[in-house]
Design an enzyme around this catalytic site. Structure first.
Site, short mmCIF file in Angstrom:
data_model
loop_
_atom_site.label_atom_id
_atom_site.label_comp_id
_atom_site.label_asym_id
_atom_site.label_seq_id
_atom_site.Cartn_x
_atom_site.Cartn_y
_atom_site.Cartn_z
CG ASP A 60 -0.25 -0.34 2.52
OD1 ASP A 60 0.83 0.21 2.77
OD2 ASP A 60 -0.79 -1.17 3.28
CG ASP A 129 0.67 2.39 -15.48
OD1 ASP A 129 0.40 2.57 -16.68
OD2 ASP A 129 1.38 1.46 -15.06
CG ASP A 231 -1.79 -0.23 -20.00
OD1 ASP A 231 -0.82 -0.96 -19.81
OD2 ASP A 231 -2.94 -0.65 -20.25
CD GLU A 290 2.09 -1.75 -22.27
OE1 GLU A 290 2.36 -2.90 -21.90
OE2 GLU A 290 0.96 -1.24 -22.15
CG HIS A 365 3.61 -4.33 -14.74
ND1 HIS A 365 4.30 -3.36 -15.44
CD2 HIS A 365 2.38 -4.38 -15.29
CE1 HIS A 365 3.51 -2.86 -16.38
NE2 HIS A 365 2.35 -3.46 -16.31
CG ASP A 366 2.65 -6.23 -18.45
OD1 ASP A 366 1.87 -6.74 -17.63
OD2 ASP A 366 2.40 -5.20 -19.09
#
Length: 594
Positions: A60, A129, A231, A290, A365-366
């Protein structure tokens, strides 16, 4: 020691050299130097997995706040946070139900304000993001849109009336049936979703939608953030006639890649220029796309400064390399070929040789953990190969994006069972293969290397239970190697991956005329084990030599090249200069040229 005392002194003696060189405001290719985002090191944080402050097992904002001094100690300049907005979490925050509220699991807007202030007080910029291609199906816009064709919000999304029959096929990346259309009974129509059915695509062709997105961006800029990572932003423009795309058309025009088709919308650059004019041009911001579906040929359409669109994009050519064709993220069992790897990064450097600006990354993260995908995560070679990859990322001519935990050499968790996964992509692809009667064990073995959840396991702070991430039950399992791979232990070890990362960041900053702006030139392109290149030119030039293999390798200096004997950085304690360099497994050195 990773660097000799002489090498460390070179770090600081170079400061006076750099100060005089900064009088020039162009790099070796004629690009302007005064854009702050060209010189930064970006550190990406996946909030769900960074630090939990309240024991619910989910990272968090207060957890991040508690670790700001650690983040500052890394020497990085920018933090990119994965989505923190209100979301039902079907895709871990990439399905947003309120763009101007904080996800309850992450905290409150007051927590965000404290976080932003704490970062700025430490000289760290914050990038959020922006997920603007699609919303959550729980967003009030879509809740209204799916009620009736007469509802004004119906036009906020893309629909295909059922009376026209089934819509033309579009590839859906996350859903079990592989289709990007889902039927909605109240409107008797299908809605479009390039990702999951829980992520309906927004209709950018509607000017009201663009106005909504631009107002959301202004909201966050006015709070003081420093930019957006956007994104799948190349997907926002659609051909609303929805023509039939046959496999033959897809292969002929788009290299068989749905992402390239999705990134070829007719109004894409019109919308990005409008975004720039309405929002981005009014702030000293950083914007990075991205770049899904973006190619070498189209990259500068996004980032050439004269086009007034975005600052940077990151491509997928590098991270998609080494997978078997026709199989979902299945690595070649023989490993990837280094000459091909070098070719990709050299080609992308050349794209921005005269205009635009590039990025470089190996993990996010991907993607899986970089040391497991591109290095060697065995106990013997995890540390040297992790340091070698760090050297590569921070010595290339592009803005480096560095994923949290890679500074520790964190590696893939390699789940054995589908029940351990939390990612919608892996779970639904497993179901899809199961429905088709495919080889599930082959899929699970491939996911041990390529699954996104490998990079989403909790950050490893210490060797206490759950790696010090949470006092509760973590939302996803902790990698068992946290007992030896963690911040607390590595901070005490001068030879750790963590301390090597800090030294490499410092080296890049102190020699930015060479390592940020200097010309890149590949050497020995066909060598299957050594990646060698020079940075800079003239009197200020460096040689980077990286052994991408587990073997001891000799490498001959090019004819006429002379090196200074003490490396600026070295991930081993030994180095013997000469016309032939003898390199240990995964050894990395940066040398000044005479």
């Amino acid at each position: 020691m990773l660097c000799s005392l002489a090498a460390i002194s070179l770090f600081f003696s170079s400061c006076s050299n750099n100060s005089s060189q900064q009088k020039s405001d162009v790099d070796s290719s004629g690009n302007k130097k005064n854009d702050w985002w060209k010189e930064v090191v970006v550190y990406q944080i996946y909030p769900r997995s960074f630090k939990d402050s309240n024991g619910d097992g989910i990272g968090d904002l207060k957890g991040i706040i508690s670790k700001l001094d650690y983040i500052k100690s890394l020497g990085i300049d920018v933090v990119w946070l994965n989505p923190i907005f209100e979301s039902p979490n079907k895709d871990n925050g990439y399905d947003i139900s309120n763009y101007e509220a904080i996800m309850k699991e992450f905290g409150t807007m007051a927590d965000f304000d404290t976080l932003l202030q704490g970062m700025h007080e430490r000289g760290i910029k914050l990038v959020l993001d922006l997920v603007a291609n699609h919303s959550s199906d729980q967003h009030p816009w879509f809740i209204e849109a799916r009620k009736s064709r007469k509802n004004p919000y119906y036009e906020y999304y893309h629909w295909w009336p059922a009376e026209k029959g089934k819509p033309p096929f579009r590839q859906g990346f996350f859903d079990v049936d592989g289709s990007a259309w889902t039927f909605n009974a109240p409107t008797n129509s299908y809605y479009l979703h390039y990702f999951s059915q829980y992520q309906p695509d927004l209709n950018w062709e509607n000017p009201k939608v663009r106005e909504e997105i631009f107002n959301i961006m202004k909201f966050w800029f006015n709070k003081g953030i420093d930019g957006f990572r956007m994104d799948v932003i190349p997907f926002i423009s659609k051909d609303t006639s929805f023509p039939v795309i046959t496999p033959e058309i897809l292969k002929e025009k788009y290299n068989g890649d749905w992402a390239q088709y999705y990134a070829s919308g007719p109004n894409l650059h019109t919308y990005l220029r409008e975004m720039n004019a309405e929002v981005l041009s009014k702030y000293n911001d950083m914007s990075v796309a991205e770049g899904a579906g973006v190619t070498l040929a189209t990259a500068n359409d996004f980032v050439d400064a004269d086009r007034h669109e975005l600052n940077m994009l990151y491509n997928f050519d590098g991270v998609n390399y080494g997978y078997l064709p026709g199989k979902f993220k299945t690595p070649d069992p023989n490993g990837y070929k280094l000459p091909g790897f070098k070719r990709i990064y050299t080609e992308w450097d050349s794209v921005f040789a005269n205009k635009g600006w590039g990025t470089i990354y190996l993990g996010n993260h991907d993607q899986p953990r970089m040391v497991s995908r591109w290095g060697n995560d065995s106990p013997e070679f995890r540390e040297p190969s992790s340091k070698m990859l760090t050297t590569f990322l921070l010595s290339m001519r592009a803005t480096p994006y560095y994923y949290f935990g890679d500074e520790l050499g964190m590696s893939n968790i390699k789940f054995d069972k589908i029940e351990d996964y939390r990612d919608i992509e892996t779970i639904n692809m497993y179901k899809q293969i199961q429905l088709k009667g495919g080889n599930l064990q082959e899929f699970l073995n491939a996911q041990k290397i390529s699954a996104r959840d490998n990079s989403r396991t909790p950050f490893q702070w210490n060797n206490s239970p759950n790696a010090g991430f949470t006092t509760g039950t973590p939302w996803i399992k902790v990698n068992p190697n946290y007992t030896t791979v963690n911040v607390e232990d590595e901070a005490k070890d001068p030879n750790s991956c963590l301390n090597y990362f800090k030294k490499m960041v410092l080296l890049r900053k102190l020699h930015k005329d060479v390592l940020v702006y200097g010309k890149y030139q590949l050497l020995d392109p066909d060598n299957p084990k050594i990646y060698a290149y020079t940075r800079g030119e003239g009197a200020k030039k460096m040689l980077v030599v990286l052994n991408f293999s587990k073997d001891r390798v000799g490498w001959d200096l090019p004819a006429g090249m002379q090196i200074k004997p003490v490396p600026l950085i070295n991930n081993y304690n030994t180095f013997i200069p000469g016309k032939t360099l003898s390199l240990e497994p995964y050894q990395a050195v940066i040398l000044e040229l005479k």
